[in-house]
Scaffold this active site. Sequence first.
Site: not given
Length: 400
Positions: A93, A174, A122, A14
């Site tokens: 994050r 994931s 996120d 990605d």
Amino acid sequence: MAKRVVLAYSGGLDTSVMVRWLAERGFEVITYTADVGQGEELSDIPEKAKASGAVEAIVEDLREEFAREYCLPTLRSLALYEGRYPLTASLSRPLISKKLVEYAKKLSADYVAHGSTGKGNDQVRFELSVWALNPDIEVLAPVREWEFRSREDQVEYAKRQGIPVKVTKEKPYSIDRNLWGVSIECGPLEDPWEEPPEDAFQITTSPEKAPDDPEYVTVGFEEGVPVSLNGRRYERLSELIEDLNQIAGRHGIGRIDMVENRLVGIKSREVYEAPGATVLYEAYGDLLSLVTDRFTFHYFLTHVPHEYAKIVYEGLWFTPLRSALDAFTSKLAERVTGEVRLKLFKGKVSVVGRRSPNSLYVEDLATYSEKDAFDHTAGKHFTRVWGLPLKVLGRKFRSP
Ligand code: ARG
């Protein structure tokens, strides 16, 4: 002058595609990769980023900062989202966002970018954290906009553009991993009735295959900081956590399987592994209760764990509310010095002993032996006074 963007870069498909995608749209891309204990080799990251079109690639080891500034306050608040999730991915994050903002300033970039999708938590955590620290910065989230509909589309684009991607056999999951734990989504886990396949787990042995003998571990705390395991002192909290992950992981501790409420209103099936964090939560909670008076401990339990978990989960790390709660839990942490002995066995961790110079446990008061120093007649009067409202009620409404 070219538009500059600092992109949170993992080195996966990605974000590699994203480097080129942004470059094609006129951006000078600087990638930023943090080591938060994801257990991956990061030495080839700069090369990969540049081959994908980045002008500069930054890699930093943030493990200790992550452990001290993010995991520790969360541990001290005993925060578990919806009573179970130790917030592993949620915690990294705000830290990554803070670094994106710092580097954007240093490198005169007006933009930062992340690789989160439009239906997850996120994106919210990245964007709120960035704006809280620099309201003028522009955040780009290409995944929410770009044309790719599948992994295959991305691989094809990468090939066309000469972006080096390892075409490994696609894992259906994931996975987001850091030193506080692992979160696993997608593939077979999307059916909430399906038991998670064994290959979903990254850092824990299944309880069935765990050793047949229990293992004991003693965690030492000083003023609310875990400082030792079995008497061995650690200067770095991140190392203590990493070692505890190994110890507890081999006993299958800290597997969590839940359906949780995402911020965007979707219920999502999530599987987590947090062996070290699970042990530390048990240990910290036990020691906190030993050294904290009843009034304060009950206030804490009522007001902090759930509230703090929501703050972290919902992207509100950089808020006065979080700082204020940290001030409260740091105050309580001042007395959390001592040791907790825990038994690890086949997926379960149990506290089996605790001691502290600040312990409020008074054996002469608690004992049922002849050493008993408690005045039992006080119990009689206390019970009468405490129960008075019920007597009054009963007389008024229940008496024949
Ligand atoms: N549901 C968890 C959270 O919101 C985990 C998200 C992890 N992200 C991932 N790409 N697997 O914190």
